[in-house]
Design a protein around this motif. Structure first.
Motif, short mmCIF file in Angstrom:
data_model
loop_
_atom_site.label_atom_id
_atom_site.label_comp_id
_atom_site.label_asym_id
_atom_site.label_seq_id
_atom_site.Cartn_x
_atom_site.Cartn_y
_atom_site.Cartn_z
N LEU B 130 58.02 -44.47 -5.94
CA LEU B 130 57.95 -45.73 -6.68
C LEU B 130 58.05 -45.46 -8.17
O LEU B 130 58.72 -46.18 -8.92
CB LEU B 130 56.64 -46.45 -6.34
N THR B 131 57.39 -44.41 -8.62
CA THR B 131 57.49 -44.01 -10.02
C THR B 131 58.95 -43.80 -10.40
O THR B 131 59.39 -44.24 -11.46
CB THR B 131 56.72 -42.70 -10.26
N LEU B 132 59.68 -43.15 -9.50
CA LEU B 132 61.10 -42.89 -9.78
C LEU B 132 61.87 -44.19 -9.96
O LEU B 132 62.74 -44.27 -10.83
CB LEU B 132 61.70 -42.12 -8.61
N VAL B 133 61.56 -45.17 -9.12
CA VAL B 133 62.26 -46.44 -9.24
C VAL B 133 62.05 -47.02 -10.63
O VAL B 133 62.99 -47.40 -11.33
CB VAL B 133 61.76 -47.42 -8.16
N PHE B 134 60.78 -47.04 -11.07
CA PHE B 134 60.49 -47.59 -12.40
C PHE B 134 61.06 -46.69 -13.49
O PHE B 134 61.48 -47.15 -14.55
CB PHE B 134 58.99 -47.78 -12.57
N TRP B 135 61.05 -45.39 -13.23
CA TRP B 135 61.59 -44.41 -14.18
C TRP B 135 63.05 -44.74 -14.50
O TRP B 135 63.47 -44.79 -15.66
CB TRP B 135 61.46 -43.03 -13.54
N GLU B 136 63.82 -44.97 -13.43
CA GLU B 136 65.22 -45.30 -13.64
C GLU B 136 65.36 -46.65 -14.33
O GLU B 136 66.27 -46.86 -15.13
CB GLU B 136 65.97 -45.32 -12.31
N LEU B 137 64.43 -47.54 -14.02
CA LEU B 137 64.47 -48.85 -14.69
C LEU B 137 64.27 -48.70 -16.20
O LEU B 137 64.91 -49.38 -16.98
CB LEU B 137 63.39 -49.77 -14.12
N THR B 138 63.37 -47.80 -16.60
CA THR B 138 63.20 -47.61 -18.05
C THR B 138 64.48 -47.05 -18.65
O THR B 138 64.86 -47.43 -19.75
CB THR B 138 62.04 -46.65 -18.37
N SER B 139 65.16 -46.14 -17.94
CA SER B 139 66.41 -45.60 -18.46
C SER B 139 67.42 -46.72 -18.67
O SER B 139 68.08 -46.79 -19.70
CB SER B 139 66.99 -44.57 -17.51
N LEU B 140 67.52 -47.60 -17.68
CA LEU B 140 68.51 -48.67 -17.76
C LEU B 140 68.18 -49.66 -18.86
O LEU B 140 69.03 -50.02 -19.69
CB LEU B 140 68.60 -49.40 -16.42
N THR B 141 66.91 -50.11 -18.88
CA THR B 141 66.56 -51.10 -19.89
C THR B 141 66.62 -50.50 -21.28
O THR B 141 67.03 -51.17 -22.23
CB THR B 141 65.16 -51.69 -19.63
N SER B 142 66.25 -49.23 -21.42
CA SER B 142 66.33 -48.64 -22.76
C SER B 142 67.78 -48.48 -23.19
O SER B 142 68.10 -48.61 -24.36
CB SER B 142 65.60 -47.30 -22.80
N PHE B 143 68.67 -48.25 -22.22
CA PHE B 143 70.10 -48.21 -22.55
C PHE B 143 70.53 -49.53 -23.17
O PHE B 143 71.20 -49.57 -24.21
CB PHE B 143 70.88 -47.94 -21.26
N LEU B 144 70.09 -50.62 -22.55
CA LEU B 144 70.47 -51.94 -23.08
C LEU B 144 69.82 -52.20 -24.43
O LEU B 144 70.42 -52.83 -25.31
CB LEU B 144 70.06 -53.02 -22.08
N LEU B 145 68.60 -51.69 -24.60
CA LEU B 145 67.90 -51.94 -25.86
C LEU B 145 68.51 -51.12 -27.00
O LEU B 145 68.69 -51.62 -28.11
CB LEU B 145 66.41 -51.60 -25.71
#
Lengths: 109, 922
Positions: B130-145
């Motif tokens: 589950l951590t990994l799922v959120f981990w990738e989410l931070t990568s994606l959202t930070s890309f957009l930011l």
């Protein structure tokens, strides 16, 4: 008999590949048809060859291997679908590019 | 409650988007609801955590792979959630005033909240997957930011680089986590923490550790992956303040802290983690001094401080882990405020270049004071929070034992880094607010609006409060957070400001003095502003080289294999297949014995001769298309004959009917294509193709011969044995198709249906372009009448074959093809219009009905709690007919029949529509 079948498969495949390498769509369609004959026969004979022993339970003591037959049966029908799609695609391509060259850019007929 | 906490930011991300048409303050308030609500929830939950408990909630998600939606709020999670919400709230407030009028605030805040959700997810997650799922989410959202100002090339590039590096790290982390889960038999973090000893003794420990560390180090910008962070400074400053001080870069450290009980305590851990931290600490501190961009300086300083925390975590000592947690808090507060101060300066002067900035003290005195306090905290000046954690850090470096020369190298190098830390902190203040005069004629800087200063004030106040009264402010939080890192009892430590004259204090003093000397010396003697040196082998440069050469390689490879010519591509494909097929025999063909042999008879020889002659004629005459088509038909008939001869009645029937349909199809297509093929290929090219084709034929024929003459075991004995008792049919081929491998067949009829629909779509917009002189100008009356007469007979035959298919040759495919063939002959003989009038059949409807029937038969098995497409069969005894053996598979076969009829007719009919209508009936 095995030699006859094997040579027939080889010749079908060779003719099919040669035609597939041609530049016009019709030749490619013919080539693919021949190639699918070759491959269907190839898969079919993977079960060994039997004469007069269809895979019907109770019809004979020994029987031909049914599994390759089942695989080939669907392959024949799918092959028809693919050929039809390919033919229509080449008709459309000719309408769009005014050529039946596979790359579309050949000299117009 | 925990689920609500995790879902809150994601749900809240819609608010700023929904209110984007309102005023900016309204947008900001709508976004601020999330962190405020989050803090309230945390407040409610906190007391139990402070009492030493933890909140836990878990629902199974994919139990088979060990992925549960498990959340856990312990001390460390509480600390991180608190940081994420508090700094998030301040950043939202700050962003409200920072963004220019034409930048969409709603989008930024929505992304920020989504990012916040991903971070909260990491903090709360108690399952590594589950951590990994959120981990990738931070990568994606930070890309957009980071790429928020998407019109700027540097923003796009920085975002891409951050995504590539952290994404790559995410992959490594995935590998490490899977290994770890495999070793421990669980992905639950609280469970892993208890199995530390078993994990460390496991032979895969080293591999898992390295992979996990790559993931954590890329995220937390550790050497040698640090280069993405300075490039990510192209983000708007609120984003930098949030992502690159308090949250995103701390995710890697958070992970290290989370896994500290499970993974730390080994020599490997020490050398990898502490070593990387030490190098990063020095590298970041050294580089930061020579950056001219304010945010660049802060970025490298962040890298350095992250290195410090990693070093502490790597020391394998509980006390060091406490210091690490403490520094996480302190760094978040002073670095976020410094980023915000840099943003204010940029906002007011239009530049962040320290070579241009000078003397802002006169214009921004208030900001200057705030920045000075924060910078002093960063430098580690007493009475500020940075001093406390830095003292703890220095003290820890002195406790290293049994590591050889490292026991004095680490403190020495740490002091050295401390010197640079003081120097760049001094530069941040001196170079901006003093050191010359600001040319106020060009632009007049003003103090920022009241509300824009508040976030900075809050953070700076925290620096002061923690620095002066640590036990009253941060003490309890630190205690629970550190307790959940080290797992259980905390070591003795004291948060006092004054520990007496000791070695750490001396190190601090040395660092401060030398740092001041270094900065002013460098500025006077060397002129820091003139410093341009950049080593050619920076990580970013290396990254560029790798990316550019990858792209170049891909382009060349694509050009080699696909230069736009399909003819070329086919030959590459065939040649590669040949080579790969030849590979196993390169060492020579092994000796073999002839196991099986069937004698040749005359009929077979005749059939073979017909096939070979027709084949040879096809190839030589393929330019005359109609002739070639008839010859191919002859070849097909011989193939069907071969099936019939060699005990495959089903195949023979199918091949025969398909042959009819194919020839009809091609006949319909011929007028729409040129009648002949021109000679285009050169002699040489034809020879080359001939050789390749011959090699293919030799390969396939040789393999076929080998297979036929070698006795082997077949998997189908099981099929044969179960055909009657299990499938209720004696025709094994049909039972395999509709029962044993029913799902396969289900896929095949779907493909057929898709092909037919694809053809309809393709012909939908086709212009009926044709040469009218090539169109058939008459319809043979014989054919027309014969087709009408044969229709009922053929339909009867179809029905017969369909019904008996389960026991004797026949079945849905054959029956469908026969029906299709006779209908097609009817159409050709009598014209489509007449046929449609006489026999109004909806072919797409048939197709859909067939698929639906097959699906319904399959789903029917669910009603009885069986898997999809399980068949049932039994005997019924209706009057008159007597005993009737029925299997649900027959219904499935009926579906197959309908699909085949529908598809065949749909294809032929649509193609036929392109022909001129001149049938007898019209």
């Amino acid at each position: 008999m095995e030699l006859l079948l094997a040579s027939a498969i080889g010749l079908l495949a060779a003719a099919g590949v040669y035609l597939c390498l041609r530049a016009r769509t019709f030749a490619v369609v013919l080539g693919l048809t021949l190639l699918s004959y070759a491959v269907n026969l190839f898969v079919f004979v993977a079960g060994g060859i039997r004469i007069g022993q269809p895979p019907i339970v109770g019809a004979a003591v020994a029987m031909a291997d049914p599994l390759p037959q089942a695989l080939v049966l669907t392959a024949i029908v799918i092959g028809f679908g693919m050929t039809a799609y390919l033919v229509v695609l080449s008709i459309r391509a000719r309408a769009a590019t005014a050529s039946d060259h596979v790359d579309g850019g050949g000299a117009p007929p | 409650m925990l689920f609500w906490l995790a879902a809150l930011p994601f749900a809240g991300a819609a608010l700023p988007v929904l209110s984007r048409t309102r005023g900016r303050t309204a947008i900001a308030w709508s976004a601020a609801i999330v962190p405020i609500a989050g803090l309230v929830v945390l407040w409610v939950l906190a007391s139990q955590v402070f009492d030493g408990g933890a909140w836990r909630a878990s629902v199974p998600w994919m139990e088979g792979i060990g992925l549960n939606f498990s959340l856990r709020l312990d001390g460390l999670a509480l600390l991180f959630c608190g940081l994420i919400f508090v700094i998030g709230l301040l950043v939202i407030l700050y962003a409200r005033y920072y963004l220019a009028a034409d930048d969409p605030l709603g989008r930024l805040l929505a992304l920020l909240l989504a990012f916040m959700g991903a971070m909260i997810g990491i903090a709360l997650s108690d399952n590594l997957l589950l951590t990994l799922v959120f981990w990738e989410l931070t990568s994606l959202t930070s890309f957009l930011l980071i790429g928020y100002w998407s019109h700027r090339p540097d923003a796009r590039q920085g975002a891409r680089m951050a995504l590539a590096v952290t994404g790559m790290g995410g992959l490594a982390l995935l590998g490490g986590v899977l290994l770890l889960g495999d070793m421990a038999g669980t992905y639950e973090i609280s469970e892993l923490a208890r199995q530390g000893d078993a994990i460390r003794a496991h032979p895969h420990y080293a591999a898992a550790l390295v992979l996990i560390l790559v993931g954590a180090f890329t995220k937390s910008a550790q050497f040698p992956f640090q280069f993405w962070l300075p490039n990510a400074m192209a983000a708007p400053t609120p984003v930098s303040a949030y992502l690159h001080s308090a949250t995103m870069v701390k995710a890697g450290i958070f992970l290290l802290a989370r896994l500290w009980p499970a993974l730390s305590g080994t020599e490997l851990w020490f050398y990898l983690v502490a070593g990387t931290g030490l190098v990063t600490l020095v590298f970041g501190a050294y580089t930061a001094l020579f950056r001219h961009d304010l945010k660049g300086l802060l970025a490298y300083s962040t890298i350095s401080h992250l290195g410090l925390i990693v070093l502490l975590l790597g020391m394998n000592s509980k006390l060091a882990a406490v210091a690490a947690v403490f520094h996480i808090i302190n760094h978040a507060t002073f670095k976020a405020s410094l980023f915000m101060a840099a943003g204010i300066i940029d906002h007011e002067t239009g530049t962040r270049d320290m070579r241009k900035l000078a003397g802002l003290w006169r214009y921004l005195p208030y900001t200057a004071v705030l920045a000075t306090v924060a910078a002093a905290a960063m430098a580690g000046v007493p009475l500020l929070n940075g001093f406390l954690s830095k003292e703890m850090f220095f003290a820890e470096t002195l406790t290293l034992r049994d590591v050889g020369a490292l026991s004095w190298i680490v403190p020495a190098v740490s002091t050295f880094a401390g010197v640079f830390s003081v120097a760049y902190s001094t530069r941040f203040i001196h170079d901006v607010f003093f050191n010359g005069e600001w040319d106020a004629t060009a632009r007049m800087p003003h103090e920022p609006p009241r509300w824009m200063r508040i976030p900075v004030e809050v953070l700076v106040a925290l620096c002061l409060l923690v620095g002066m009264a640590p036990n009253l402010t941060v003490g309890p939080t630190l205690a629970v957070a550190a307790a959940s890192v080290v797992g259980g009892t905390l070591p003795e430590y004291s948060l006092a400001i004054w520990h007496g004259f000791n070695l750490p204090l001396a190190m601090s003093l040395i660092a401060t003095l030398l740092g001041l000397v270094l900065y002013f010396g460098a500025q006077r003697i060397y002129n820091l502003h003139a410093f341009e040196g950049r080593s050619p082998w920076t990580g970013a440069r290396l990254y560029q080289v790798v990316i550019v050469s990858l792209a170049k390689f891909a382009r060349r490879f694509t050009h080699f294999t696909a230069n736009g010519s399909l003819q070329r591509q086919v030959i590459v494909l065939v040649a590669v297949t040949l080579a790969v097929g030849w590979w196993p025999f390169a060492g020579g063909i092994p000796e073999r014995v002839l196991d099986r042999y069937t004698p040749i008879d005359a009929i077979a020889v005749i059939g073979w001769l017909v096939l070979v002659i027709a084949l040879g004629a096809t190839v030589t005459l393929h330019r005359q298309r109609l002739t070639a088509l008839i010859l191919v038909g002859a070849v097909g008939l011989m193939v069907a004959a071969a099936f019939a001869r060699f005990s495959a009645p089903d195949l023979a029937l199918t091949q025969l009917t398909v042959e009819v349909a194919t020839i009809l199809l091609m006949l319909l297509a011929l007028p729409l294509l040129p009648a002949t093929t021109p000679i285009e290929s050169s002699q040489l090219r034809r020879a080359r193709d001939g050789i390749i084709a011959a090699a293919c034929g030799l390969g396939l024929g040789g393999t076929a011969w080998w297979m036929m003459t070698t006795a082997g075991s077949s998997v189908s004995s099981e099929h044969v044995a179960r055909s009657v008792p299990g499938g209720g049919g004696t025709n094994v081929v049909n039972v395999i198709l509709v029962d044993f491998r029913g799902f396969d067949t289900y896929g095949e009829i779907t493909v057929l249906a898709v092909a037919a629909l694809g053809i309809v779509a393709l012909l939908g917009g086709a212009s009926s372009e044709r040469e009218s002189d090539e169109a058939p100008s008459f319809r043979p009356a014989m054919l027309a009448l014969l087709a009408r007469a044969l229709l009922p007979l053929s339909l009867l035959l179809s029905a017969y074959l369909l019904l008996r298919g389960h026991n004797l040759p026949g079945g849905g495919f054959v029956a469908g093809l026969i029906t299709g063939a006779i209908l097609a002959v009817l159409y050709v003989g009598n014209g489509a219009a007449w046929s449609r009038r006489q026999l109004p059949l909806d072919f797409p409807g048939l197709l859909v009905a067939g698929l639906a029937m097959a699906t319904a038969t399959g789903l029917g098995a669910w009603l009885f709690g069986r898997p999809f497409l399980t068949s049932a069969h039994g005997h019924v005894h209706p009057p008159i007919i007597g005993d009737l053996h029925l299997a649900t598979a027959a219904l499935f076969d009926l579906g197959v029949y309908l699909v085949v009829v529908g598809a065949t007719m749909l294809i032929l009919e649509r193609l036929g529509r392109l022909m001129p209508e001149r049938g007898v009936g019209s």
